[in-house]
Design an enzyme around this catalytic site. Structure first.
Site, PDB file in Angstrom:
ATOM      1  N   GLU A   1       5.532  38.468  25.005  1.00  0.00           N
ATOM      2  CA  GLU A   1       4.253  38.565  25.718  1.00  0.00           C
ATOM      3  C   GLU A   1       3.755  37.217  26.227  1.00  0.00           C
ATOM      4  O   GLU A   1       2.668  36.769  25.889  1.00  0.00           O
ATOM      5  CB  GLU A   1       3.218  39.246  24.819  1.00  0.00           C
ATOM      6  CG  GLU A   1       3.631  40.680  24.575  1.00  0.00           C
ATOM      7  CD  GLU A   1       2.628  41.531  23.821  1.00  0.00           C
ATOM      8  OE1 GLU A   1       1.983  41.019  22.904  1.00  0.00           O
ATOM      9  OE2 GLU A   1       2.505  42.720  24.153  1.00  0.00           O
TER      10      GLU A   1
ATOM     11  N   GLU B   1       9.666  47.296  20.933  1.00  0.00           N
ATOM     12  CA  GLU B   1       8.626  47.791  20.031  1.00  0.00           C
ATOM     13  C   GLU B   1       8.372  49.253  20.378  1.00  0.00           C
ATOM     14  O   GLU B   1       8.279  49.609  21.548  1.00  0.00           O
ATOM     15  CB  GLU B   1       7.314  47.003  20.202  1.00  0.00           C
ATOM     16  CG  GLU B   1       7.443  45.550  19.791  1.00  0.00           C
ATOM     17  CD  GLU B   1       6.182  44.723  20.033  1.00  0.00           C
ATOM     18  OE1 GLU B   1       5.074  45.281  20.034  1.00  0.00           O
ATOM     19  OE2 GLU B   1       6.338  43.509  20.229  1.00  0.00           O
TER      20      GLU B   1
HETATM   21  C1  GAL Z   1       2.550  44.297  21.034  1.00  0.00           C
HETATM   22  C2  GAL Z   1       2.837  42.906  20.539  1.00  0.00           C
HETATM   23  C3  GAL Z   1       2.875  42.826  19.044  1.00  0.00           C
HETATM   24  C4  GAL Z   1       1.682  43.531  18.457  1.00  0.00           C
HETATM   25  C5  GAL Z   1       1.659  44.938  18.923  1.00  0.00           C
HETATM   26  C6  GAL Z   1       0.461  45.692  18.429  1.00  0.00           C
HETATM   27  O1  GAL Z   1       2.070  44.267  22.313  1.00  0.00           O
HETATM   28  O2  GAL Z   1       4.050  42.418  21.054  1.00  0.00           O
HETATM   29  O3  GAL Z   1       2.892  41.478  18.670  1.00  0.00           O
HETATM   30  O4  GAL Z   1       0.540  42.902  18.890  1.00  0.00           O
HETATM   31  O5  GAL Z   1       1.575  44.965  20.309  1.00  0.00           O
HETATM   32  O6  GAL Z   1       0.337  45.729  17.086  1.00  0.00           O
END
Ligand code: GAL
Length: 946
Positions: free
Chosen positions: A409, A478
């Site tokens: 990010e 993620e």
């Molecule tokens: C993503 C980010 C993570 C965490 C997650 C939400 O966008 O890469 O570091 O913030 O969201 O828990």
């Protein structure tokens, strides 16, 4: 002394060229332990002259190294997700810049002076200036990256003084805006290492595996004087830089992490090395290792310990790896920085695919449309490249690392492209990952976060515009945000990963809740989150989003994930069962298959299930084992367990299971209706006593009860309250948390009591008609609840069922149904039908931020009993969902920490027809359509026995 380095976007200075992390037989001195420490609120108030031996630090305190000073009573932790906790004015940082001065005296003997030496810092957050014996060594930035300084000529026989000035904030803080606690200090090891003349300066072992021939090829980039021995491969004192090939080696994979023990040596130094032969390639749009597609059954791992923050002890790192392996996880993304090097050594040893991620995130610029984002600003370019170099050089020897990640990010820009280019030149053997390169201009894999299943399906089918998105391997760096109760909807992702070869799996967000252990004044433990330390700007419990609780107890989400990620699938066919091998590399020879036959949860037969050799990707249909005839609901359960001990679990550890229904349930026989008795203040029907004016049950078998009454509410979960069109907002607007119950009619008949009600929110016109029809047999009381929506409903329902409070003494539960853990409509793969027991307290899942929890699904019957053997039995016709707790839903919802929950003198039961799914809307898609609970005509039938 000038402190202009603090706001300089350039990397640190004075350190040595980055090199591999290794230990040798050369002398070393661990400088961990108690250091003298002083925290000053800002740079001007920090004392002068601390670098000189004569400086008096007697007024300072002791602070352990490695550690974060905020977790030792100096300053406070602070949590923000995206926002910087200071004004965004790069590269400037607050004048109130807490500055920690560290001093450490250590004694050396004269031998240390005969050879060069380096001082190694494995991690300092965020920026430090370092002196040895009054001489400045340099400045380091890059909190989760190592720095080494040449110190040989500065060492003294006898006492030496190492001084480190650490600033909480620096220009580098702009590059370290990860979603985690802001925690400062020397939080990883500090080591003095002798570097013998003629020793091994650095090395890079390239150990490739050719899956077509089984050959292993080895070459080492190092000093020409270095020799390599691998006794197992009959290699002795081979000139290390000379490539060599072996006709047959065992490859390394996450499933079979075969490491060869070797040694690199010169006349003056020896290094023990562990070599894993494996080749990473991208073919047919897939990341392959040793010629086979990898399916990333992954998690994102931050380094966190509830007492030590990111200063994670080795046994904790080991616990993480073992827990991952025990739960069928095969991959880790080191979000969002390189972990302590010890963790990577464990990944090599136990077998986990690793995406090693650079310490780089600038998410807070996203708020301003990435204006002045460092990623595209030349003044930061060297800092970007420096971070990548330090990670790649440090970690290059780990076979477990199969992808490099540029960071997280940070948007996109020339600085990222430069990092990628350098990495590709330096290490052509590992593809490059970075989710922020949306167009995939300089990365080798297409990576996304939280993409909806529909979108993943489109990507899998190639129905996307950008040709790079059609060609590259696809992964979800993620997905399935594990915040609070959830994640829901994992199964649907797995189906897509198995359907589309280019969709190679993903990494759950995230491994562990980052709660910090605290105690109430009366000594009860709880876990703190954002805001608990008085932060003026924070993101609350968004830091509590892991599969493990902060103390590393697995959450129900992890149990569910283990079932989803199981590498063997056992399912029913029309006349038998099917076993599928979903490993990427191995057969099932490490597993034993065993079956049990249970009637109403009691075992009636069992046996071994011989399974022929199945190579990866193969499946086989088998007939059912020979089973005895049974009466009553009977299930066949097949377990696949480890045949022998492994480093991460003992023989017998459960890897996969499947259940097949064998004999259906037989409905209970009615023993004959009893008649209603009219007393002046009560209506009696068998076991039940009713209020004649309201028609509500007031006693059951002589015990006072409250309810049953229709209940639509649940203590909203993090996912219910999620970010996009939260369900909880719709539910509240519809008043579902404060419905009123109007008794429309009470009809006592001869043998039945009918109570007609309408359940509806104040001020609104829609509602639910709820008819309670009570009948009784000599030994039981029966309720049939008929529900029908009335009017136009604007939203889904949190739950649909009844609540009933019974005396608190009924606090032990035995049930036949889904279990042993909690389950919900879209998170129920881990629940198996069986006979389960738990106390009411054990039925609670202690989510750090209290919320709805503890639901048991598909309950055929449940018995709640007292210590002296009184039993209340509830049977479903055919099933119901059960929640039991010592507090009300309202109290659960009002609580902010587990310690806010105080037991009442009742057990509060929810006997549900259904609940809304969980989804992952706390950061990602909501509940899938098939798991949404809509108001509908429905009936719930229950039998009560005492
Ligand atoms: C993503 C980010 C993570 C965490 C997650 C939400 O966008 O890469 O570091 O913030 O969201 O828990």
């Amino acid at each position: 002394m000038s402190s202009s380095y603090v706001e300089d976007p350039a990397p640190g200075h004075g350190s040595l060229r980055p090199r591999a992390y290794f230990r040798s037989d050369a002398r070393s001195l661990d400088l961990g332990g108690d250091w003298r420490f002083l925290l000053s609120p800002n740079i001007p108030s920090a004392p002068e002259g601390i670098e000189y031996p004569e400086f008096d630090d007697s007024g300072w305190t002791d602070l352990p190294v490695p550690a974060h000073w905020q977790l030792h009573g100096h300053g406070k932790p602070a949590y923000t997700n995206v926002n910087y906790p200071f004004p965004v004015d790069p590269p400037r940082v607050p004048s109130d810049n807490p500055t920690g001065d560290y001093r450490r005296r250590f004694t050396l003997d004269g031998d240390w002076l005969t050879q060069p030496a380096v001082l190694r810092f494995d991690g300092i957050d965020s920026c430090a200036r370092i002196w040895l014996n009054g001489n400045e060594l340099g400045v380091t930035k890059g909190s989760r990256l190592p720095s080494e300084f040449e110190v040989g000529p500065l060492l003294r026989a006898g006492e030496n003084l190492l001084v480190v000035r650490v600033h909480q904030w620096s220009a580098a803080s702009y590059l370290e805006d990860q979603d985690m606690w802001w925690l400062s200090g020397i939080f990883r090891a500090v080591t003095l290492l002798a570097r013998p003349a003629g020793g091994i300066p650095d090395y890079w072992i390239h150990a490739d595996y050719d899956h077509r021939t089984g050959r292993g090829t080895l070459s080492v980039d190092t000093d020409p004087a270095v020799r390599l021995s691998i006794p197992e491969l009959d290699l002795h004192d081979h000139p290390a830089t000379q490539p060599i090939s072996f006709a047959a080696v065992d490859p390394w994979s996450a499933e079979e992490p075969r490491l060869y023990q070797g040694e690199l040596a010169t006349d003056t130094e020896r290094v023990q090395v562990r070599i894993g032969f494996r080749t990473v390639s991208i073919e047919d749009g897939q990341v392959k290792v040793n010629g086979r597609r990898v399916f990333f059954r992954g998690v994102n791992r931050h380094e966190h310990h509830p007492d030590h923050g990111r200063a994670v002890p080795l046994d904790t790192a080991r616990a993480d790896v073992e827990l991952m392996k025990q739960h069928n996880i095969n991959a880790v993304r080191t979000s969002h920085y390189p972990p302590d090097p010890a963790f990577l050594a464990l990944c090599d040893e136990y077998g986990l695919w690793v995406i090693d991620e650079c310490d780089l995130e600038t998410h807070g610029f996203g708020k301003f449309d990435w204006d002045r984002n460092p990623g595209d600003d030349p003044q930061w370019s060297d800092a970007y490249l420096d971070r990548m170099r330090r990670m790649v050089e440090r970690d290059k020897n780990h076979p477990s690392i199969i992808l490099w990640s540029l960071g997280n990010e940070g948007h996109t820009g020339a600085n990222f492209a430069r990092m990628a280019q350098w990495t590709r030149d330096r290490d052509p053997g590992r593809p490059i990952h970075y989710e922020g390169d949306l167009d995939c201009a300089y990365v080798d894999v297409y990576s996304r976060m939280y993409a909806h299943t529909q979108e993943v399906d489109r990507i899998g089918r190639g129905e996307v515009d950008n040709p790079r998105h059609r060609e590259l391997p696809f992964l979800l760096c993620e997905y399935a945000h594990a915040m609070g109760n959830g994640p829901g909807g994992l199964l649907e992702y797995r189906e897509l990963f198995e359907r589309h070869p280019r969709c190679q799996g993903g990494f759950i967000w995230e491994w562990i809740d980052h709660g910090i252990r605290r105690h109430t004044p009366d000594g009860r433990e709880y876990f703190a989150y954002g805001g608990d330390f008085g932060e003026t700007i924070h993101d609350g419990n968004f830091v509590i989003d892991g599969l493990l609780f902060p103390d590393r107890t697995p959450s129900p989400g992890l149990t569910e994930l283990a079932k989803i990620y199981e590498p063997v699938r056992i399912t029913a066919t029309t006349d038998g069962l099917r076993i599928e091998n979903h490993h990427d590399h191995t057969t099932l020879s490490h597993l034993t298959f065993h079956w049990t036959l249970e009637t109403e949860g009691t075992q009636v037969a069992q046996g071994e299930l011989p399974v022929p050799t199945l190579h990866s990707g193969q499946s086989i249909d088998l007939p059912l084992p020979e089973l005895p005839a049974t009466q009553g609901e009977t299930w066949l359960t097949i377990h696949a367990t480890l045949a022998t001990d492994t480093p991460w679990a003992k023989a017998g550890h459960l890897i996969a299971w499947g259940q097949l229904p064998i004999t259906p349930a037989t409905p209970p026989v009615r023993t004959g209706a009893v008649r209603i008795l009219h007393a002046p203040t009560e209506l009696r029907l068998g076991l039940g006593g009713f209020d004649p004016h309201t028609g509500t049950l007031t006693s059951l078998g002589g015990h006072r009860v409250t309810g049953p009454r229709v209940d639509l509410w649940r203590a909203t979960t993090d996912n219910d309250r999620g970010e996009h069109h939260p369900d909880a907002t719709a539910w509240r607007e519809a008043g579902l948390h404060r419905v009123q119950h109007r008794v429309a009619q009470i009809h006592p008949g001869d043998t039945e009591l009918l109570v007609r009600t309408r359940v509806a929110p104040p001020g609104l016109a829609f509602g639910l008609l709820a008819d309670y029809l009570w009948t009784a047999d000599t030994d039981s009381l029966r309720l049939r609840l008929d529900l029908a929506p009335d009017g136009e409903w604007p939203c889904t329902l949190p739950r649909l069922g009844l609540r009933l409070a019974i005396p608190g003494a009924f606090d032990r539960v035995r049930w036949f149904g889904g279990g042993p853990g909690e389950a919900y409509a879209d998170s129920r793969q881990a629940a198996r039908i069986g006979l389960h027991t738990a106390t009411v307290d054990e039925l609670q899942t202690p989510y750090v931020f209290p919320q709805e929890n503890g639901n048991r699904i598909d309950v055929r019957w449940a018995e709640l009993s007292t210590v002296d053997g009184q039993v209340l039995r509830i049977e479903g016709l055919p099933t119901f969902d059960l929640t039991a707790r010592r507090w009300t839903t309202e109290a659960l919802e009002a609580a902010r920490h587990t310690t806010d929950l105080t037991p009442t003198d009742q057990i509060h039961l929810n006997l549900d027809l259904a609940q809304h799914g969980l989804g992952t809307n706390s950061c990602g898609p909501g509940v899938l359509p098939q798991y949404r609970l809509h108001p509908r005509k429905a009936a719930l039938e229950l039998v009560f026995r005492i």
